[in-house]
Design an enzyme around this catalytic site. Structure first.
Site, PDB file in Angstrom:
ATOM      1  CB  ALA A 155     -37.529 -79.365   0.660  1.00  0.00           C
TER       2      ALA A 155
ATOM      3  CG  ASP B 130     -36.047 -76.441   3.111  1.00  0.00           C
ATOM      4  OD1 ASP B 130     -36.822 -76.009   3.525  1.00  0.00           O
ATOM      5  OD2 ASP B 130     -35.147 -75.896   3.834  1.00  0.00           O
TER       6      ASP B 130
ATOM      7  CG  ASN C 283     -42.333 -65.171   5.546  1.00  0.00           C
ATOM      8  OD1 ASN C 283     -42.103 -66.215   5.123  1.00  0.00           O
ATOM      9  ND2 ASN C 283     -43.376 -64.590   5.721  1.00  0.00           N
TER      10      ASN C 283
ATOM     11  CG  HIS D  86     -55.382 -67.807   1.681  1.00  0.00           C
ATOM     12  ND1 HIS D  86     -56.076 -69.422   1.008  1.00  0.00           N
ATOM     13  CD2 HIS D  86     -54.414 -68.637   1.978  1.00  0.00           C
ATOM     14  CE1 HIS D  86     -55.544 -70.123   1.641  1.00  0.00           C
ATOM     15  NE2 HIS D  86     -54.241 -69.785   2.154  1.00  0.00           N
TER      16      HIS D  86
HETATM   17  O1  TXD Z   1     -53.201 -71.611   0.370  1.00  0.00           O
HETATM   18  C1  TXD Z   1     -51.756 -71.522   0.611  1.00  0.00           C
HETATM   19  N1  TXD Z   1     -51.012 -70.919  -0.387  1.00  0.00           N
HETATM   20  C2  TXD Z   1     -51.398 -72.286   1.950  1.00  0.00           C
HETATM   21  C3  TXD Z   1     -50.100 -71.065   2.347  1.00  0.00           C
HETATM   22  C4  TXD Z   1     -51.101 -73.631   2.107  1.00  0.00           C
HETATM   23  C5  TXD Z   1     -50.852 -73.950   3.779  1.00  0.00           C
HETATM   24  C6  TXD Z   1     -49.159 -73.369   4.003  1.00  0.00           C
HETATM   25  N2  TXD Z   1     -49.330 -72.194   3.251  1.00  0.00           N
HETATM   26  C7  TXD Z   1     -48.055 -72.064   3.502  1.00  0.00           C
HETATM   27  O2  TXD Z   1     -46.827 -71.800   2.916  1.00  0.00           O
HETATM   28  C8  TXD Z   1     -47.397 -71.390   4.717  1.00  0.00           C
HETATM   29  O3  TXD Z   1     -47.940 -70.498   5.660  1.00  0.00           O
HETATM   30  C9  TXD Z   1     -46.309 -71.156   4.839  1.00  0.00           C
HETATM   31  O4  TXD Z   1     -45.974 -70.028   4.447  1.00  0.00           O
HETATM   32  C10 TXD Z   1     -45.719 -72.161   3.504  1.00  0.00           C
HETATM   33  C11 TXD Z   1     -44.991 -73.492   3.744  1.00  0.00           C
HETATM   34  O5  TXD Z   1     -45.705 -74.177   4.392  1.00  0.00           O
HETATM   35  P1  TXD Z   1     -45.504 -75.504   6.000  1.00  0.00           P
HETATM   36  O6  TXD Z   1     -46.414 -76.062   5.961  1.00  0.00           O
HETATM   37  O7  TXD Z   1     -44.765 -76.410   4.540  1.00  0.00           O
HETATM   38  O8  TXD Z   1     -43.736 -75.349   5.849  1.00  0.00           O
HETATM   39  P2  TXD Z   1     -42.825 -75.602   6.591  1.00  0.00           P
HETATM   40  O9  TXD Z   1     -42.538 -77.391   7.036  1.00  0.00           O
HETATM   41  O10 TXD Z   1     -42.033 -74.471   7.436  1.00  0.00           O
HETATM   42  O11 TXD Z   1     -41.390 -75.548   5.467  1.00  0.00           O
HETATM   43  C12 TXD Z   1     -40.757 -74.305   5.016  1.00  0.00           C
HETATM   44  C13 TXD Z   1     -39.382 -74.459   4.777  1.00  0.00           C
HETATM   45  C14 TXD Z   1     -38.563 -75.518   6.100  1.00  0.00           C
HETATM   46  O12 TXD Z   1     -38.343 -76.164   5.393  1.00  0.00           O
HETATM   47  C15 TXD Z   1     -37.366 -74.390   5.439  1.00  0.00           C
HETATM   48  O13 TXD Z   1     -36.168 -74.687   5.985  1.00  0.00           O
HETATM   49  C16 TXD Z   1     -37.540 -73.719   3.941  1.00  0.00           C
HETATM   50  O14 TXD Z   1     -38.955 -73.411   3.571  1.00  0.00           O
HETATM   51  N3  TXD Z   1     -37.126 -71.759   3.802  1.00  0.00           N
HETATM   52  C17 TXD Z   1     -36.254 -72.229   2.882  1.00  0.00           C
HETATM   53  N4  TXD Z   1     -36.111 -72.389   1.149  1.00  0.00           N
HETATM   54  C18 TXD Z   1     -35.615 -72.242   0.839  1.00  0.00           C
HETATM   55  N5  TXD Z   1     -34.643 -70.687   0.941  1.00  0.00           N
HETATM   56  C19 TXD Z   1     -35.168 -70.550   2.185  1.00  0.00           C
HETATM   57  N6  TXD Z   1     -34.588 -68.655   2.298  1.00  0.00           N
HETATM   58  C20 TXD Z   1     -36.342 -71.095   2.744  1.00  0.00           C
HETATM   59  N7  TXD Z   1     -36.288 -70.200   4.371  1.00  0.00           N
HETATM   60  C21 TXD Z   1     -36.802 -71.141   4.520  1.00  0.00           C
END
Ligand code: TXD
Length: 313
Positions: free
Chosen positions: A9, A33, A95, A175
């Site tokens: 989230a 999350d 990751n 990408h």
């Molecule tokens: O084109 C594309 N595919 C992309 C990819 C475009 C934009 C962002 N891109 C990737 O998406 C970026 O490089 C990240 O790998 C992800 C998510 O990006 P975001 O900007 O949303 O990152 P955040 O704000 O850090 O959110 C990641 C969330 C954060 O709230 C963590 O607490 C949660 O992931 N998180 C988890 N959730 C569930 N389960 C686990 N294990 C977990 N670990 C972290």
């Protein structure tokens, strides 16, 4: 179809949830999350927007995986950002750990769902999720190309002054830097882009698109893009939920198409209720084939690294 769950989230997850609610695409959106209370807070905030925007969608935040049960689509944005001192492999390992727990819980709680992967490194994470869930490849794929094409389309509209509504584009490959722009397949209202802009301008747009993520990171200072990624994910969800059979660039598994078998790569597909219903094979010219080969071989090297290091077993 009635339920979409979003794992992670964070910025992209929340932006996606807002879009999905505004589109009133499904009855229920779940934001999951691992951070306590945060998804509940965001979900409540989004829910409180629904009387204003007049959208009847139940949105729920949770820290319990059981709440993703019966999802038609699970969007995975859970990722770990690069921290100082981490190299590429450290980040990949971190990751993959997240991917393992997410995939295992999807298998347990939503075994019939479609998985739409978003977290980076996208092409590798989608491959690993497919291996871990053992779902048919039709039901596991990733979002990247829709974002790359929407960036490209935005720049074309800015440069030509024509409406974004009429600009069409296609990209293939990995990408970001590994993206293979297909300028021959770009048009404005059916008019090939090459008739509307000089080569130097088109090259500059291609370059800016390939570096599109970095441009935003530099401007934001913290974090990366989320509005356009959220919109791109929502468009893919719409194609699935409404069985639109849209032709979109999706990170999908190749099974002999374009001469490759196994890797997940950006290709034009038909997206509908069953997920990736068909991979389209374009008649690439020699230069496009060479760019795709370069993109796939760099992905394949990284996949070999993951397989040899038994990184997800
Ligand atoms: O084109 C594309 N595919 C992309 C990819 C475009 C934009 C962002 N891109 C990737 O998406 C970026 O490089 C990240 O790998 C992800 C998510 O990006 P975001 O900007 O949303 O990152 P955040 O704000 O850090 O959110 C990641 C969330 C954060 O709230 C963590 O607490 C949660 O992931 N998180 C988890 N959730 C569930 N389960 C686990 N294990 C977990 N670990 C972290």
């Amino acid at each position: 179809m009635s339920k979409i769950s979003i794992i992670g989230a964070g910025q992209v997850g929340a932006a996606t949830a807002v879009r999905l609610v505004d589109m009133e695409l499904v009855d229920e959106v779940v934001l999951f999350d691992v951070v306590d209370d945060m998804p509940q807070g965001k979900a409540l905030d989004i829910a409180q927007s629904t009387p204003v925007v007049q959208k009847q969608v139940a949105i729920r935040g949770t820290n319990a995986y059981k709440d993703i049960a019966d999802s038609d689509i699970v969007v995975v944005t859970a990722g770990f950002p690069r921290k100082p001192g981490m190299d590429r492999l450290d980040l990949l390992a971190k990751n993959i750990e997240i991917n393992k727990s997410v995939s295992a819980n999807i298998v347990t709680y939503a075994p019939r769902t479609i998985v739409l992967y978003v977290a980076n490194p996208l092409d590798l994470m989608t491959y690993v999720c497919h291996k871990l869930t053992k779902f048919p490849a039709q039901r596991v794929f990733g979002m990247a190309g829709v974002l790359d094409t929407t960036r490209f389309r935005t720049f074309v509209a800015m440069e030509t002054g024509y409406t974004i509504r009429d600009v069409q584009a296609q990209v293939m490959g990995g990408h970001g830097d590994a993206m293979v722009p297909l300028v021959r397949y770009c048009s404005v209202a059916g008019i090939p882009l090459t008739e509307l802009l000089p080569k130097a301008k088109i090259d500059a747009i291609v370059d800016r698109t390939q570096k599109g993520g970095g441009e935003i990171v530099k401007l934001l200072k913290t974090g990366s893009a989320y509005y356009a990624p959220g919109a791109a994910v929502a468009q893919m969800c719409q194609a699935i939920v409404r069985d639109e059979k849209r032709i979109l660039p999706v990170c999908a598994q190749l099974d002999g198409e374009y001469g490759y078998k196994g890797p997940f790569v950006g290709v034009p597909v038909v997206l509908g209720r069953k997920g990736v219903e068909k991979v389209l094979q374009l008649q690439l010219d020699a230069q496009e084939k060479a760019l795709l080969a370069k993109s796939v071989s760099s992905l394949q090297e990284q996949l070999d690294e993951i397989e040899k290091g038994k990184m997800y077993q």
